[in-house]
Motif scaffolding. Structure first.
Motif, PDB file in Angstrom:
ATOM      1  N   ILE A 119       0.832  -1.203   0.000  1.00 31.79           N
ATOM      2  CA  ILE A 119       0.000   0.000   0.000  1.00 31.79           C
ATOM      3  C   ILE A 119       0.867   1.253   0.000  1.00 31.79           C
ATOM      4  O   ILE A 119       0.522   2.268  -0.599  1.00 31.79           O
ATOM      5  CB  ILE A 119      -0.979  -0.023   1.192  1.00 31.79           C
ATOM      6  CG1 ILE A 119      -1.946  -1.209   1.004  1.00 31.79           C
ATOM      7  CG2 ILE A 119      -1.764   1.284   1.294  1.00 31.79           C
ATOM      8  CD1 ILE A 119      -2.955  -1.375   2.121  1.00 31.79           C
ATOM      9  N   GLY A 120       1.998   1.198   0.683  1.00 26.94           N
ATOM     10  CA  GLY A 120       2.975   2.268   0.554  1.00 26.94           C
ATOM     11  C   GLY A 120       2.633   3.560   1.262  1.00 26.94           C
ATOM     12  O   GLY A 120       2.885   4.641   0.723  1.00 26.94           O
ATOM     13  N   VAL A 121       2.037   3.473   2.466  1.00 25.38           N
ATOM     14  CA  VAL A 121       1.802   4.669   3.277  1.00 25.38           C
ATOM     15  C   VAL A 121       2.365   4.405   4.666  1.00 25.38           C
ATOM     16  O   VAL A 121       2.620   3.259   5.045  1.00 25.38           O
ATOM     17  CB  VAL A 121       0.303   5.022   3.377  1.00 25.38           C
ATOM     18  CG1 VAL A 121      -0.282   5.341   2.015  1.00 25.38           C
ATOM     19  CG2 VAL A 121      -0.492   3.905   4.059  1.00 25.38           C
ATOM     20  N   LYS A 122       2.563   5.460   5.433  1.00 23.69           N
ATOM     21  CA  LYS A 122       3.111   5.300   6.777  1.00 23.69           C
ATOM     22  C   LYS A 122       2.150   4.487   7.650  1.00 23.69           C
ATOM     23  O   LYS A 122       0.933   4.557   7.498  1.00 23.69           O
ATOM     24  CB  LYS A 122       3.358   6.670   7.405  1.00 23.69           C
ATOM     25  CG  LYS A 122       4.450   7.465   6.712  1.00 23.69           C
ATOM     26  CD  LYS A 122       4.641   8.812   7.385  1.00 23.69           C
ATOM     27  CE  LYS A 122       5.745   9.615   6.687  1.00 23.69           C
ATOM     28  NZ  LYS A 122       5.928  10.951   7.319  1.00 23.69           N
ATOM     29  N   THR A 123       2.732   3.749   8.594  1.00 24.42           N
ATOM     30  CA  THR A 123       1.912   2.868   9.428  1.00 24.42           C
ATOM     31  C   THR A 123       0.851   3.627  10.220  1.00 24.42           C
ATOM     32  O   THR A 123      -0.222   3.084  10.498  1.00 24.42           O
ATOM     33  CB  THR A 123       2.784   2.061  10.400  1.00 24.42           C
ATOM     34  OG1 THR A 123       3.581   2.971  11.192  1.00 24.42           O
ATOM     35  CG2 THR A 123       3.709   1.123   9.653  1.00 24.42           C
ATOM     36  N   ASP A 124       1.131   4.898  10.576  1.00 25.10           N
ATOM     37  CA  ASP A 124       0.141   5.637  11.368  1.00 25.10           C
ATOM     38  C   ASP A 124      -1.107   5.976  10.553  1.00 25.10           C
ATOM     39  O   ASP A 124      -2.137   6.348  11.120  1.00 25.10           O
ATOM     40  CB  ASP A 124       0.746   6.908  11.968  1.00 25.10           C
ATOM     41  CG  ASP A 124       1.172   7.935  10.923  1.00 25.10           C
ATOM     42  OD1 ASP A 124       1.322   7.554   9.745  1.00 25.10           O
ATOM     43  OD2 ASP A 124       1.369   9.099  11.291  1.00 25.10           O
ATOM     44  N   LEU A 125      -1.034   5.838   9.230  1.00 23.02           N
ATOM     45  CA  LEU A 125      -2.197   6.084   8.388  1.00 23.02           C
ATOM     46  C   LEU A 125      -3.104   4.859   8.262  1.00 23.02           C
ATOM     47  O   LEU A 125      -4.234   4.965   7.785  1.00 23.02           O
ATOM     48  CB  LEU A 125      -1.763   6.546   6.995  1.00 23.02           C
ATOM     49  CG  LEU A 125      -1.086   7.919   6.919  1.00 23.02           C
ATOM     50  CD1 LEU A 125      -0.686   8.231   5.495  1.00 23.02           C
ATOM     51  CD2 LEU A 125      -1.990   9.024   7.468  1.00 23.02           C
ATOM     52  N   VAL A 126      -2.605   3.702   8.679  1.00 27.32           N
ATOM     53  CA  VAL A 126      -3.413   2.485   8.587  1.00 27.32           C
ATOM     54  C   VAL A 126      -3.767   1.920   9.953  1.00 27.32           C
ATOM     55  O   VAL A 126      -4.752   1.187  10.086  1.00 27.32           O
ATOM     56  CB  VAL A 126      -2.706   1.389   7.744  1.00 27.32           C
ATOM     57  CG1 VAL A 126      -2.442   1.890   6.340  1.00 27.32           C
ATOM     58  CG2 VAL A 126      -1.407   0.938   8.396  1.00 27.32           C
ATOM     59  N   ARG A 127      -2.993   2.261  10.985  1.00 26.86           N
ATOM     60  CA  ARG A 127      -3.144   1.621  12.285  1.00 26.86           C
ATOM     61  C   ARG A 127      -4.514   1.852  12.918  1.00 26.86           C
ATOM     62  O   ARG A 127      -5.227   0.899  13.261  1.00 26.86           O
ATOM     63  CB  ARG A 127      -2.045   2.092  13.239  1.00 26.86           C
ATOM     64  CG  ARG A 127      -2.175   1.503  14.652  1.00 26.86           C
ATOM     65  CD  ARG A 127      -1.077   1.968  15.587  1.00 26.86           C
ATOM     66  NE  ARG A 127       0.160   1.237  15.320  1.00 26.86           N
ATOM     67  CZ  ARG A 127       1.231   1.763  14.721  1.00 26.86           C
ATOM     68  NH1 ARG A 127       1.201   3.030  14.327  1.00 26.86           N
ATOM     69  NH2 ARG A 127       2.310   1.040  14.526  1.00 26.86           N
ATOM     70  N   ASP A 128      -4.912   3.113  13.101  1.00 33.47           N
ATOM     71  CA  ASP A 128      -6.109   3.411  13.891  1.00 33.47           C
ATOM     72  C   ASP A 128      -7.363   2.767  13.319  1.00 33.47           C
ATOM     73  O   ASP A 128      -8.115   2.094  14.043  1.00 33.47           O
ATOM     74  CB  ASP A 128      -6.308   4.921  14.007  1.00 33.47           C
ATOM     75  CG  ASP A 128      -5.369   5.551  15.027  1.00 33.47           C
ATOM     76  OD1 ASP A 128      -4.585   4.810  15.651  1.00 33.47           O
ATOM     77  OD2 ASP A 128      -5.408   6.787  15.185  1.00 33.47           O
ATOM     78  N   ARG A 129      -7.599   2.977  12.054  1.00 36.10           N
ATOM     79  CA  ARG A 129      -8.858   2.472  11.493  1.00 36.10           C
ATOM     80  C   ARG A 129      -8.884   0.950  11.409  1.00 36.10           C
ATOM     81  O   ARG A 129      -9.953   0.341  11.534  1.00 36.10           O
ATOM     82  CB  ARG A 129      -9.140   3.128  10.143  1.00 36.10           C
ATOM     83  CG  ARG A 129      -9.456   4.622  10.297  1.00 36.10           C
ATOM     84  CD  ARG A 129     -10.284   5.172   9.180  1.00 36.10           C
ATOM     85  NE  ARG A 129     -10.643   6.566   9.403  1.00 36.10           N
ATOM     86  CZ  ARG A 129     -11.568   7.213   8.733  1.00 36.10           C
ATOM     87  NH1 ARG A 129     -12.237   6.608   7.780  1.00 36.10           N
ATOM     88  NH2 ARG A 129     -11.845   8.481   9.005  1.00 36.10           N
ATOM     89  N   LEU A 130      -7.733   0.333  11.231  1.00 37.44           N
ATOM     90  CA  LEU A 130      -7.703  -1.126  11.253  1.00 37.44           C
ATOM     91  C   LEU A 130      -7.951  -1.664  12.658  1.00 37.44           C
ATOM     92  O   LEU A 130      -8.414  -2.791  12.823  1.00 37.44           O
ATOM     93  CB  LEU A 130      -6.365  -1.641  10.722  1.00 37.44           C
ATOM     94  CG  LEU A 130      -6.272  -1.839   9.211  1.00 37.44           C
ATOM     95  CD1 LEU A 130      -4.885  -2.315   8.813  1.00 37.44           C
ATOM     96  CD2 LEU A 130      -7.321  -2.832   8.718  1.00 37.44           C
ATOM     97  N   LEU A 131      -7.650  -0.857  13.674  1.00 42.61           N
ATOM     98  CA  LEU A 131      -7.902  -1.257  15.049  1.00 42.61           C
ATOM     99  C   LEU A 131      -9.292  -0.845  15.525  1.00 42.61           C
ATOM    100  O   LEU A 131      -9.653  -1.077  16.680  1.00 42.61           O
ATOM    101  CB  LEU A 131      -6.837  -0.650  15.971  1.00 42.61           C
ATOM    102  CG  LEU A 131      -5.423  -1.209  15.808  1.00 42.61           C
ATOM    103  CD1 LEU A 131      -4.442  -0.436  16.678  1.00 42.61           C
ATOM    104  CD2 LEU A 131      -5.378  -2.697  16.150  1.00 42.61           C
ATOM    105  N   GLY A 132     -10.054  -0.209  14.642  1.00 46.51           N
ATOM    106  CA  GLY A 132     -11.410   0.185  15.005  1.00 46.51           C
ATOM    107  C   GLY A 132     -11.525   1.551  15.640  1.00 46.51           C
ATOM    108  O   GLY A 132     -12.581   1.913  16.171  1.00 46.51           O
TER     109      GLY A 132
END
Length: 435
Positions: free
Chosen positions: A310-323
């Protein structure tokens, strides 16, 4: 609207039955195990080929396909040479599926599930029918609608009605009101239409719904070329982090646990290599299980954030994947029930009732004749029988639902879809405000 060629689809259904028969044949077998599953391996379960070329668009719904490659699940099931290639848009996915891997295209892909139907009928493939099989759903939930910061003072949520007079004024001054979706006649398109219509905004008369590839959504919003977009994460979070806009609603709020992407493969490839198809499916299903486990989340973030994925920083995927849903306007929801799901709550199972909903919704917006024969097409495209076989193969027989219908679906606007009575839903008005 051209009618479906029934003769060709009868042939397709025959091919489906043949593939099902081949997959169910087995002879002498052994049982192997790993830390997660007991896997029953038969002599005839050996894949006919060790490779396939699969595509994905870099959004969070592609995680199971990425993980199946990165964590070696394809190799585990005898297909170490599977290629998983990032694509820039759904239109490119469509074109490469038309070509097939033998012609430098794709054998299968992470895909907007209605596209499999629209390709099978030739409606989006330049009149050429490309038989496709849906092997699994990739996820539930995960989309949402965001708007530009121009409208931040409106505190928009599920109700879009504060935009009605603003859009009307823009139209009077001959300014085009653009709302972007990733592709036409798919869930994102319909969700945008639902949200606008709920506020009394006619999506066809009061706005211009445009198509923008997901990776280009944020840049297009920054340029001022659109008022709103509907897309899958991580692009909402990036929009918010860059201070360009905010989220009004998640798609799960519009329809909780709605079907999202699918694993779709060219029918010709599956019929030619039925055991390889089962191996592909088993690998993706195991990856879905892996993605939903809490102990794997941090590793998931690290893998998908890499440039090749996906190629984005982890902070851009972490929150929403954790709900954790930060809407960007002061609202923050922890442990949202509308978070993306890959395996839990039957996320992977390709319920035929959801495909019937799509074909019916497509009719409601005038894209398809109301007398279109839905069942032959659903039976030709949806391979829930292969999903059931693969579930048994990986030791997840308990995950097989009792029915190919999930039952009555309820939506945010008060409408319901009963698979036993789709005509009632078809008769419901498109533009309606429920108060």
């Amino acid at each position: 609207m051209a009618k479906l060629d029934r003769r060709k689809f009868i042939a397709a259904v025959g091919a489906t039955a043949l593939a099902h028969t081949i997959i169910n044949r087995s002879s002498s077998s052994v049982t192997t195990s790993d830390s997660n599953h007991n896997v029953h391996v038969a002599v005839r379960d050996t894949p006919e080929v060790t490779t396939a070329t699969l595509g994905f668009v870099p959004v969070m719904s592609s995680c199971p396909l990425i993980i199946a490659k990165a964590k070696g699940f394809f190799a585990k099931y005898g297909m170490p040479d599977v290629q998983v290639k990032k694509q820039p848009s759904w239109a490119v996915i469509r074109d490469k599926l038309m070509l097939g891997a033998a012609n430098e295209g794709l054998d299968g892909s992470h895909i907007l599930f209605p596209m499999a139907y629209l390709m099978a009928t030739g409606e989006i493939s330049y009149g050429r029918k490309i038989p496709m099989y849906i092997l699994a759903r990739m996820n539930l939930n995960g989309q949402g609608i965001s708007v530009a910061n121009t409208y931040k003072d409106l505190h928009l949520g599920i109700d879009s009605s504060p935009l009605k007079s603003i859009f009307a004024q823009k139209t009077l001054t001959e300014e085009t009101v653009r709302c972007a979706v990733p592709y036409r006649r798919v869930t994102g398109d319909f969700f945008m239409r639902w949200w606008l219509a709920y506020g009394g905004i006619d999506p066809d008369k009061d706005t211009s719904i445009i198509v923008v590839p997901p990776p280009q959504m944020v840049a297009s919003m920054r340029s001022g070329s659109m008022e709103a977009f509907c897309v899958v994460d991580p692009w909402h979070h990036r929009l918010i982090k860059q201070g360009i806009g905010y989220s009004t609603v998640t798609s799960g709020e519009l329809w909780n646990n709605h079907p999202e992407k699918a694993l779709a493969v060219r029918s010709q490839w599956v019929d030619k290599y039925p055991q390889a198809a089962k191996a592909l499916l088993a690998a993706v299903m195991e990856a879905q299980i892996w993605c939903d486990r809490a102990e794997n989340k941090e590793e998931l973030f690290e893998i998908v954030s890499q440039r090749e994925w996906i190629g984005v920083k982890t902070d851009l995927v972490r929150d929403r994947l954790l709900g954790k849903i930060d809407y960007g306007d002061g609202r923050v929801v922890e442990n949202s029930p509308h978070a993306i799901k890959y395996w839990r709550e039957n996320a992977s199972y390709p319920f035929k009732s959801h495909d019937l909903w799509f074909l019916t919704e497509d009719m409601r917006w005038g894209n398809r004749s109301p007398d279109f024969p839905t069942q032959p097409l659903i039976d030709a495209v949806n391979r829930e029988d292969l999903w059931r076989e693969a579930a048994k193969f990986i030791g997840e027989e308990a995950a097989i639902p009792p029915s190919t219908s999930r039952g009555v679906e309820k939506f945010f606007n008060g409408l319901e879809f009963d698979p036993e009575n789709p005509q009632a839903y078809l008769n419901a008005p498109k533009i309606r405000v429920f108060r």
